[in-house]
Motif scaffolding. Sequence first.
Motif, PDB file in Angstrom:
ATOM      1  N   ILE A  54       0.836  -1.211   0.000  1.00 52.40           N
ATOM      2  CA  ILE A  54       0.000   0.000   0.000  1.00 52.40           C
ATOM      3  C   ILE A  54       0.866   1.254   0.000  1.00 52.40           C
ATOM      4  N   GLY A  55       0.499   2.202  -0.869  1.00 56.59           N
ATOM      5  CA  GLY A  55       1.204   3.469  -0.957  1.00 56.59           C
ATOM      6  C   GLY A  55       1.816   3.712  -2.316  1.00 56.59           C
ATOM      7  N   THR A  56       1.799   2.714  -3.188  1.00 55.89           N
ATOM      8  CA  THR A  56       2.335   2.847  -4.537  1.00 55.89           C
ATOM      9  C   THR A  56       1.797   1.730  -5.411  1.00 55.89           C
ATOM     10  N   ASP A  57       1.659   2.007  -6.696  1.00 59.29           N
ATOM     11  CA  ASP A  57       1.333   0.957  -7.673  1.00 59.29           C
ATOM     12  C   ASP A  57       2.335   1.014  -8.815  1.00 59.29           C
ATOM     13  N   SER A  58       3.585   1.356  -8.484  1.00 59.07           N
ATOM     14  CA  SER A  58       4.645   1.476  -9.479  1.00 59.07           C
ATOM     15  C   SER A  58       4.985   0.118 -10.079  1.00 59.07           C
ATOM     16  N   VAL A  59       5.764   0.144 -11.144  1.00 56.69           N
ATOM     17  CA  VAL A  59       6.214  -1.096 -11.764  1.00 56.69           C
ATOM     18  C   VAL A  59       7.023  -1.923 -10.773  1.00 56.69           C
ATOM     19  N   ALA A  60       7.867  -1.259  -9.975  1.00 59.03           N
ATOM     20  CA  ALA A  60       8.668  -1.982  -8.988  1.00 59.03           C
ATOM     21  C   ALA A  60       7.778  -2.678  -7.964  1.00 59.03           C
ATOM     22  N   ALA A  61       6.734  -1.975  -7.497  1.00 59.86           N
ATOM     23  CA  ALA A  61       5.819  -2.558  -6.518  1.00 59.86           C
ATOM     24  C   ALA A  61       5.042  -3.723  -7.125  1.00 59.86           C
ATOM     25  N   ALA A  62       4.544  -3.528  -8.344  1.00 58.73           N
ATOM     26  CA  ALA A  62       3.780  -4.584  -9.007  1.00 58.73           C
ATOM     27  C   ALA A  62       4.654  -5.798  -9.288  1.00 58.73           C
ATOM     28  N   SER A  63       5.904  -5.556  -9.678  1.00 59.29           N
ATOM     29  CA  SER A  63       6.821  -6.664  -9.930  1.00 59.29           C
ATOM     30  C   SER A  63       7.072  -7.453  -8.656  1.00 59.29           C
ATOM     31  N   GLU A  64       7.213  -6.755  -7.529  1.00 59.28           N
ATOM     32  CA  GLU A  64       7.426  -7.445  -6.267  1.00 59.28           C
ATOM     33  C   GLU A  64       6.232  -8.310  -5.903  1.00 59.28           C
ATOM     34  N   ILE A  73       6.969  -5.262 -15.989  1.00 63.87           N
ATOM     35  CA  ILE A  73       6.682  -6.272 -14.959  1.00 63.87           C
ATOM     36  C   ILE A  73       6.996  -7.663 -15.488  1.00 63.87           C
ATOM     37  N   ALA A  74       6.534  -7.925 -16.718  1.00 62.45           N
ATOM     38  CA  ALA A  74       6.768  -9.229 -17.334  1.00 62.45           C
ATOM     39  C   ALA A  74       8.262  -9.502 -17.480  1.00 62.45           C
ATOM     40  N   ASP A  75       9.026  -8.479 -17.846  1.00 63.03           N
ATOM     41  CA  ASP A  75      10.464  -8.658 -18.015  1.00 63.03           C
ATOM     42  C   ASP A  75      11.133  -8.999 -16.687  1.00 63.03           C
ATOM     43  N   ASN A  76      10.605  -8.447 -15.595  1.00 64.04           N
ATOM     44  CA  ASN A  76      11.193  -8.682 -14.274  1.00 64.04           C
ATOM     45  C   ASN A  76      10.939 -10.095 -13.747  1.00 64.04           C
ATOM     46  N   ILE A  77       9.890 -10.754 -14.245  1.00 66.81           N
ATOM     47  CA  ILE A  77       9.535 -12.079 -13.705  1.00 66.81           C
ATOM     48  C   ILE A  77       9.575 -13.182 -14.765  1.00 66.81           C
ATOM     49  N   LYS A  78      10.088 -12.883 -15.937  1.00 66.20           N
ATOM     50  CA  LYS A  78       9.992 -13.813 -17.058  1.00 66.20           C
ATOM     51  C   LYS A  78      10.692 -15.139 -16.802  1.00 66.20           C
ATOM     52  N   ASP A  79      11.674 -15.152 -15.901  1.00 71.27           N
ATOM     53  CA  ASP A  79      12.388 -16.390 -15.611  1.00 71.27           C
ATOM     54  C   ASP A  79      11.731 -17.200 -14.493  1.00 71.27           C
ATOM     55  N   GLN A  80      10.636 -16.688 -13.937  1.00 73.60           N
ATOM     56  CA  GLN A  80      10.012 -17.346 -12.793  1.00 73.60           C
ATOM     57  C   GLN A  80       8.717 -18.084 -13.139  1.00 73.60           C
ATOM     58  N   ALA A  81       8.126 -17.780 -14.287  1.00 71.85           N
ATOM     59  CA  ALA A  81       6.844 -18.394 -14.656  1.00 71.85           C
ATOM     60  C   ALA A  81       6.596 -18.217 -16.144  1.00 71.85           C
TER      61      ALA A  81
END
Length: 371
Positions: free
Chosen positions: A132-142, A243-251
């Motif tokens: 809570i407090g942000t919906d940035s790409v970094a937050a969404a990626s986390e 976001i997709a680029d940040n998690i592409k190796d996980q799923a």
Amino acid sequence: MQKLSNLLPEGFHDSLPPHAEAGSRLERDVLDTLASHGYARVSPPLVEYEDVLSGRMTGSSKRDLMRFVDPISQRTLALRPDVTMQIGRIAATSLSEAARPLRLSYSGQVLKLRSGQLRPERSRLQIGAELIGTDSVAAASEIVAVAIEALGRAGLTGITVDFTMPDLVDVLSAGPLPLSPAQANEVRSELDMKDAGGLSELGANGYLPLIEATGPFDTAMEKMRAFECDDLLTSRLDGIAAIADNIKDQAMLTLDPTERHGFEYQNWFGFTLFAEGFVGAMGRGGSYEIATADGAVENAVGFSLYPSPLVDAGFSAKTKDSLFLPIGHDVSVAQALRGQGWRTVAALSDSDDAATLGCTHYLNGKQPVAI
């Protein structure tokens, strides 16, 4: 003599061994994962005042409320159908002064007034996390990465993340592809069914490319880029691509830009989680807004998992070895064995039998012996 009944209301059932223990183990694994990423546990009540609860709900979800009158206050109470809105209330009130971004996790039962054909249960476990407090790409990626890790720690494999854009039709119908509210609802319905003919009959040909922009992420994203209207979606598409680029190796990643089932309050970004070997979604998440006390809004991202169908299907249900302790056994030896992970069942009378009580071993002096 009164006949005992085991009849339960429609949509409810008992969870028995070993499924109940499997559910607890799965819940613990997910919550431990969230805690390891700094998400602090909160536990809102099952019941709230109906007007407070419904004030943070949107659309049709208000129909899911089971209401009753509190005999003490004479006010209408309601059983929660979702925990996320309660986390929003806590963030906006009790934790309004807490440092942002605020990371919270939760676990609890929710109750639906009506059951569905695919999900007949009316009471189910919901586990989740909210940033809570942000919906940035970094937050969404986390948030997406933590959700994937939590499912993996719980034992699920072959995880797929399906991205969506919950407010896509709203944005387009208010801009380059104008529609009245009634027309927008009809277009959403046709997009839900991926019905190109239905869209043509409505005269909404401009929305046809959205049906094709569904499938493996890279291919679908290329089609969405080609569809781009007046650069209106550029920031959204750039954000989801990042976001997709940040998690592409996980799923595995897919994109269905018009999917809206379960995304009643999300805005620019949403995602659904699937796992190999299971039908239906394991959970959902995305970005949304929380109403604050001063009438403003606060951005947030989060996800919710619904593991009850997994547990009911026997996932993670394991029968552990049990050690039978005969009468007169050495208490210190039994205690040491429990410390090593053994599950012990002590005899209470000479008639107790190890095999009948479901034990796999019995204690012979100081050593467990297989039955």
